[in-house]
Design an enzyme around this catalytic site. Structure first.
Site, short mmCIF file in Angstrom:
data_model
loop_
_atom_site.label_atom_id
_atom_site.label_comp_id
_atom_site.label_asym_id
_atom_site.label_seq_id
_atom_site.Cartn_x
_atom_site.Cartn_y
_atom_site.Cartn_z
CE LYS A 105 -0.69 -0.75 4.94
NZ LYS A 105 -0.32 -2.18 4.95
CB VAL A 132 -6.90 -0.93 -0.75
CG1 VAL A 132 -7.93 -0.09 -0.02
CG2 VAL A 132 -5.84 -0.04 -1.38
CB ILE A 136 -12.58 -5.97 1.80
CG1 ILE A 136 -12.56 -6.32 3.28
CG2 ILE A 136 -13.95 -5.44 1.41
CD1 ILE A 136 -12.72 -5.12 4.19
CE LYS A 205 -4.74 -0.72 4.58
NZ LYS A 205 -5.32 -1.43 5.76
#
Length: 429
Positions: A105, A132, A136, A205
């Site tokens: 990141k 990030v 998810i 992020k």
């Protein structure tokens, strides 16, 4: 001639690297079905060959340059973190016509635009879903499923460590120091937790997500940042009384005059979905002009969730290699809306202070705030010391301008009746 196997060079064999190795081993049949032919790790680069490891691997080396220069390798997966030597290794890999997947990141937030340009110039894939949100899916939905929408606002819990700490403070009434120590003992926080608790991790992020969402480079230094180290048990207590929970959010919003990106603690109404995301979980709420509100939630870090995103990227890259497709790179536009400073923010505020416990104090403070366009919507007060006649007052304000609010706070600090401005926190409603 298209390769009948994807040969992968893995840079880094720590927590995430081991997760990637294990998933490619355990789910090899599934990965093969998705790509159309096998993918295998042929070489792994590490900094220290003498370090004890969970798995023995014949292709282990501390010569990371030899991996990115290996003509037999098709894809580089970088999970070593940091800017250097990761940036130099990825640049070399792209120059050598190798596709790249990274979970880094900090690197993507600071140098992603340049790396994307290089990858696009070579018609190569550069994927970074795992950078990030861990497991998810955030990058791909923004690049594809939601790409037809104009993003109006995006806000989310982007760091599991700080969310865990704030959850423990709220539910167990722990101090921040105690909650942080527990997070370190459980492996949720590093020995040096600065990146998490000071908001750097979330800042990286948000810069990445904002760049994709608005199709323009959002430099990480232009993302306003505050951490959680000033949040106290008293703030948690008063937030609860007033019907709120304290979270640290990354928020980016488009206005006619520009884009405002910020990371800082906020008070969220308890009914709000993000207020009910606890412990190490992350969640992002995206508001599009056609889709409305979409919420994506899950574990934002850890070996298995992050490996899941890396392998998802690998499958995408493998399919492109099999089909002979062009590189899949999200290129930010060079021009876009200007970036706004935090002083342009319009929001409500929570304000806690120690004052003289005497008549007309409230009126005096309200008058001072009103001179700067700050009006009050709620108040809580308690006596701190009857002997010294000191009280503690908590205000919630109506929506006002941050620049004016800051000026009002500066004036209040010099008021004789005000002993201390203890804290102030933005309110998101």
């Amino acid at each position: 001639m298209k390769p009948q196997m994807i040969r992968v060079g893995l840079l880094g064999f720590g927590t995430v690297g081991v997760g990637v190795f294990r998933m490619m081993r355990d789910n090899a049949d599934s990965i093969t079905r998705h790509i159309g032919f096998p993918a295998t790790i042929t070489r792994i680069g590490v900094h220290d060959l003498s370090k004890p490891r969970e798995f023995a691997f014949a292709g282990l080396t501390d010569d990371l340059q030899s991996i990115v220069n290996d003509p037999e390798i098709d894809v580089i997966i970088e999970v070593i973190g940091g800017v250097s030597p990761a940036r130099e290794l990825i640049e070399t890999a792209l120059n050598n016509k190798k596709h790249v997947i990274t979970a880094n990141k900090e690197l993507i937030a600071k140098h992603g635009a340049a790396l994307m340009k290089k990858a696009a110039g070579h018609s190569l894939d550069l994927h970074f879903e795992a950078a990030v949100g861990g497991g998810i899916p955030l990058v791909q939905p923004l690049k594809h499923q939601l790409a037809g929408n104009d993003v109006l606002k995006m806000m989310g819990i982007l760091n599991g460590t700080t969310n865990y700490i704030l959850t423990q403070m709220a539910e167990k009434k722990q101090s921040l120091d105690v909650a942080l120590k527990e997070a370190q003992e459980l492996g949720y926080a590093e020995a040096d937790p600065t990146s998490d608790v000071e908001g750097f991790d979330a800042q990286y992020k948000l810069a990445i997500l904002s760049t994709i969402a608005f199709s323009q480079e959002i430099p990480v230094d232009e993302v306003y940042r505050e951490g959680i180290m000033k949040i106290t048990a008293d703030d948690i207590h008063f937030a609860r009384i007033l019907g709120y929970r304290i979270k640290i959010l990354g928020i980016v919003e488009a206005f006619p005059e520009g884009i405002l990106a910020r990371v800082h603690p906020v008070l969220l109404p308890r009914r709000f979905p993000l207020a009910n995301v606890h412990d190490v979980y992350n969640a992002v709420q995206i508001r599009g002009d056609f889709v409305g509100d979409v919420i994506l939630s899950g574990r934002g870090a850890g070996s298995a969730p992050t490996a899941s995103s890396v392998i998802g990227d690998l499958i995408d890259v493998g399919r492109n290699i099999r089909l002979g497709g062009a590189g899949n790179v999200t290129m930010p536009e060079s021009d876009g809306l200007p970036l706004l400073p935090i002083e342009k923010l319009e929001t409500a505020y929570y304000l806690r202070m120690l004052v003289d416990d005497q008549p007309k104090v409230l009126g005096s403070i309200a008058t001072r705030l009103g001179e700067y366009g700050v009006s009050l919507s709620a108040m809580e007060m308690r006596v701190v010391s009857e002997k010294d006649k000191i009280g503690e007052i908590v205000f919630l304000t109506h929506i006002c301008n941050e620049g004016m609010f800051r000026k009002a706070i500066s004036v209040l600090e010099s008021e004789p009746v005000v002993k201390e401005i203890c804290s102030w926190i933005r309110v998101e409603s």
